[in-house]
Design a protein around this motif. Structure first.
Motif, PDB file in Angstrom:
ATOM      1  N   LEU A 443       0.936  -0.918  -0.013  1.00 44.77           N
ATOM      2  CA  LEU A 443       0.077  -0.425  -0.528  1.00 44.77           C
ATOM      3  C   LEU A 443       0.430   1.163   0.227  1.00 44.77           C
ATOM      4  O   LEU A 443       0.672   2.280  -0.928  1.00 44.77           O
ATOM      5  N   LYS A 444       1.786   1.223   1.277  1.00 45.72           N
ATOM      6  CA  LYS A 444       2.526   3.272   0.384  1.00 45.72           C
ATOM      7  C   LYS A 444       3.441   2.689  -0.760  1.00 45.72           C
ATOM      8  O   LYS A 444       3.517   3.798  -1.080  1.00 45.72           O
ATOM      9  N   ASP A 445       3.177   1.377  -1.730  1.00 46.52           N
ATOM     10  CA  ASP A 445       3.698   2.388  -3.062  1.00 46.52           C
ATOM     11  C   ASP A 445       2.415   3.249  -3.829  1.00 46.52           C
ATOM     12  O   ASP A 445       2.943   4.105  -4.750  1.00 46.52           O
ATOM     13  N   PHE A 446       1.543   3.388  -2.851  1.00 46.88           N
ATOM     14  CA  PHE A 446       0.641   4.555  -3.543  1.00 46.88           C
ATOM     15  C   PHE A 446       1.130   6.022  -3.059  1.00 46.88           C
ATOM     16  O   PHE A 446       0.298   7.167  -4.072  1.00 46.88           O
ATOM     17  N   TYR A 447       1.882   5.748  -2.293  1.00 50.51           N
ATOM     18  CA  TYR A 447       2.343   7.398  -2.144  1.00 50.51           C
ATOM     19  C   TYR A 447       3.643   7.676  -2.146  1.00 50.51           C
ATOM     20  O   TYR A 447       3.761   8.806  -1.550  1.00 50.51           O
ATOM     21  N   ASP A 448       3.740   6.474  -3.055  1.00 50.47           N
ATOM     22  CA  ASP A 448       5.665   7.376  -3.662  1.00 50.47           C
ATOM     23  C   ASP A 448       4.784   8.190  -5.024  1.00 50.47           C
ATOM     24  O   ASP A 448       4.274   7.975  -5.716  1.00 50.47           O
ATOM     25  N   GLN A 449       5.941   9.299  -4.618  1.00 51.33           N
ATOM     26  CA  GLN A 449       5.749  10.414  -5.241  1.00 51.33           C
ATOM     27  C   GLN A 449       6.279   9.777  -6.738  1.00 51.33           C
ATOM     28  O   GLN A 449       4.623  10.334  -7.836  1.00 51.33           O
ATOM     29  N   ARG A 452       2.519   8.656  -7.636  1.00 50.36           N
ATOM     30  CA  ARG A 452       1.575   9.275  -7.828  1.00 50.36           C
ATOM     31  C   ARG A 452       1.654  10.343  -9.580  1.00 50.36           C
ATOM     32  O   ARG A 452       0.676  10.834 -10.330  1.00 50.36           O
ATOM     33  N   GLU A 487      -5.745  -2.433  -2.151  1.00 51.65           N
ATOM     34  CA  GLU A 487      -4.694  -1.778  -2.908  1.00 51.65           C
ATOM     35  C   GLU A 487      -6.041  -1.829  -4.228  1.00 51.65           C
ATOM     36  O   GLU A 487      -5.879  -0.384  -5.083  1.00 51.65           O
ATOM     37  N   MET A 490      -7.838   1.389  -2.940  1.00 48.27           N
ATOM     38  CA  MET A 490      -7.190   2.367  -2.872  1.00 48.27           C
ATOM     39  C   MET A 490      -7.454   2.995  -4.227  1.00 48.27           C
ATOM     40  O   MET A 490      -7.017   4.293  -4.079  1.00 48.27           O
ATOM     41  N   THR A 494      -9.366   7.089  -4.945  1.00 47.97           N
ATOM     42  CA  THR A 494      -8.237   7.903  -5.463  1.00 47.97           C
ATOM     43  C   THR A 494      -7.809   8.319  -6.475  1.00 47.97           C
ATOM     44  O   THR A 494      -7.374   9.541  -6.803  1.00 47.97           O
ATOM     45  N   TYR A 495      -8.021   7.864  -7.416  1.00 48.72           N
ATOM     46  CA  TYR A 495      -7.595   8.177  -8.561  1.00 48.72           C
ATOM     47  C   TYR A 495      -9.171   7.927  -9.581  1.00 48.72           C
ATOM     48  O   TYR A 495      -9.665   7.553  -9.565  1.00 48.72           O
TER      49      TYR A 495
END
Length: 518
Positions: A443-449, A452, A487, A490, A494-495
């Protein structure tokens, strides 16, 4: 047998010829094979009898080939052969039938298209090749019961060249005890004919029995590699209330690709076929409620952007000329299809009732290696080019409709942009550009710049391609169903991506660069 080619400029399959020459026998066998109530021994016997008719047809076709009267054009992936008359457009064949009637057989001329120069250089390709005028791309069915659905689908395989979608499948999963058998039979037939089937399932509409049947079907398709895709229509709210079901769905499908439509973003159906994604216009969709059959796409022309840039010196004027010529070709083809719809699409038309199946059909221009412009120039330049040519395309469609309306002949013509599916690349296009897949390990990959930025580029493409855009999120590293559901949630939350797929098929290794545009 030669009369099977009458007024047909395109290639004709052995099935088409057998259905004409052995009309009664072929019709009886079709009823047996098209019924969900036919016992297996009777089905096997009917398939064997159908094979005998095919062999008879092939025997006579070989004799006609020896005399140069017909020509073999191709053999498809299922082994079925296709033929055309061995005549030029200005030749005719005069003969007498058994009733001593004099019959004249000619091969109609195929009109020249404005895109021929681009086709010769493989910049532009017709999807479905020589049959692009004789078949439509994608169709959506919405019928009240599965037996009627099964009988309706059988004759459509000769009229649809890519994908058949079944809408509101949650209703059938809830109530039909033979839903799994319907899937097996339909999937087997679609595989034989080289077509795709999409089951559109609104997860919120599934009851307890419906969920169990869908899980059973997912497990069957995962094991047998059926040409059936599941499109789960859901919102982020539906994830929370169906978390356990979605976990079981991922477990049943064993890591294969599941498709998701975000109901929070769009209300129109999405389909996915060999050519790529298909969808509908939301405003028009409201006027077709209750229609049992709708064509999503009549025909498709595909443009290889990289090949165009390598073959011609790129400029907006040159690229616009290509698109304008493509639109003209689609318009000519559209008119010819509609003129002969009663003959070429008789089974589709018969299902339409009071509303024509063509009422929402659009023509597709699909782009391959579209991000070559970004790599050669920049992302902003690519965006501006596509926005301008899309605006010009809409103006062209409106102008053509206005001309015909002013002459008292109302005509519908809508053309939209979309992407060409990567599975076509080896058959039609230049090598795919070297780009990283969209992969997530946690899940942390979704917050990677980088992630995004990548997703913002996907949202841009979704807006550019009004005929539908599709992306796939590939799971990287260890896979478990709970992570998969979170995921997907997410993505929904989010998108602004109306249609995407999730696949647990990424290879082991280090995470790829997430800053890739496409």
């Amino acid at each position: 047998m030669l009369l099977a080619f009458k007024d047909r400029a395109e290639e004709v399959s052995t099935s088409d010829i057998a259905a004409i020459v052995y009309h009664e026998e072929f019709g009886m066998l079709g009823k047996i094979l098209g019924s969900v109530h036919s016992p297996p021994p009777e089905i096997r016997k009917a398939k064997s009898a159908k094979a005998v008719l095919h062999r008879r047809v092939l025997y006579h076709l070989n004799r006609l080939m020896e005399h140069g009267l017909v020509r073999l054009t191709r053999t498809d992936s299922n082994g079925e052969k296709y033929y055309t008359l061995g005549l030029n457009g200005n030749e005719e064949l005069v003969f007498e039938d058994y009733r001593k009637r004099t019959l004249v057989l000619t091969k109609p001329r195929v009109p020249s298209l404005p895109t021929e120069a681009y086709e010769e250089k493989h910049v532009l390709v017709k999807f479905s090749g020589e049959t692009w005028l004789e078949t439509a791309n994608a169709l959506l069915l919405d019928m009240q019961d599965l037996p009627s659905m099964f009988r309706a689908i059988g004759p459509l395989y000769s009229e649809i060249n890519d994908v058949i979608g079944i809408s509101n499948f949650a209703m059938h999963a809830n109530s039909a005890h033979d839903a799994a058998e319907f899937l097996k039979r339909t999937g087997s037939d679609a595989k034989d004919f080289g077509k795709r089937i999409n089951l559109l399932v609104d997860v919120a509409e599934l009851d307890k029995d419906g969920k169990q049947r869908i899980l059973q079907m997912l497990k069957h398709c995962a094991a047998s590699e059926q040409p059936v895709s599941f499109v789960l229509e859901m919102s982020s709210k539906d994830v929370q209330t169906n978390f356990n079901f979605l976990q079981q769905a991922f477990a049943s499908y064993e890591g294969r690709k599941l498709y998701f439509k975000n109901k929070d973003i769009t209300s129109v159906p999405y389909l996915t076929g060999k050519a790529g994604p298909y969808t509908f216009d939301a405003t028009e969709m409201k006027r077709t409620e209750g229609s049992p059959v709708l064509l999503a796409s009549q025909m498709t022309l595909m443009v290889d952007v990289k090949k165009f840039c390598e073959t011609f010196s790129f400029s907006f004027e040159a690229f616009d000329d290509l698109i304008q010529r493509t639109l003209k070709s689609l318009f000519y083809g559209n008119a010819m299809q509609r003129r002969h719809a009663g003959v070429r699409f008789k089974n589709t038309m018969a299902l339409g009732g009071t509303l024509s199946p063509f009422v929402m059909a659009r023509d597709y221009i699909r782009f391959w290696n579209y991000d070559f412009l970004r790599l050669t120039y920049d992302a902003k330049m690519m965006e501006n080019v596509f926005r301008l040519i899309r605006k010009r395309a809409k103006e062209f469609c409106t102008a053509q409709e206005s001309i015909y309306a002013s002459c008292g002949m109302p005509a519908r013509f809508r053309s939209v942009f979309s992407m060409a599916h990567a599975s076509l690349s080896s058959d039609y296009f230049t090598t795919a550009l070297d780009r990283s897949r969209l992969e997530v390990s946690a899940l942390k990959d979704f917050y990677d710049q980088g992630f995004r930025e990548n997703m913002r580029s996907k949202e841009l493409l979704t807006d550019m391609f009004d005929g539908g855009f599709q992306l796939t999120v590939h799971k990287k590293g260890p896979y478990n169903t709970e992570d998969a559901v979170r995921e997907v949630n997410m993505m929904l939350n989010t998108y602004k991506i109306p249609f995407f797929a999730y696949a647990a098929d990424a290879p082991k290794g280090t995470l790829k660069n997430l800053k890739s545009f496409a």
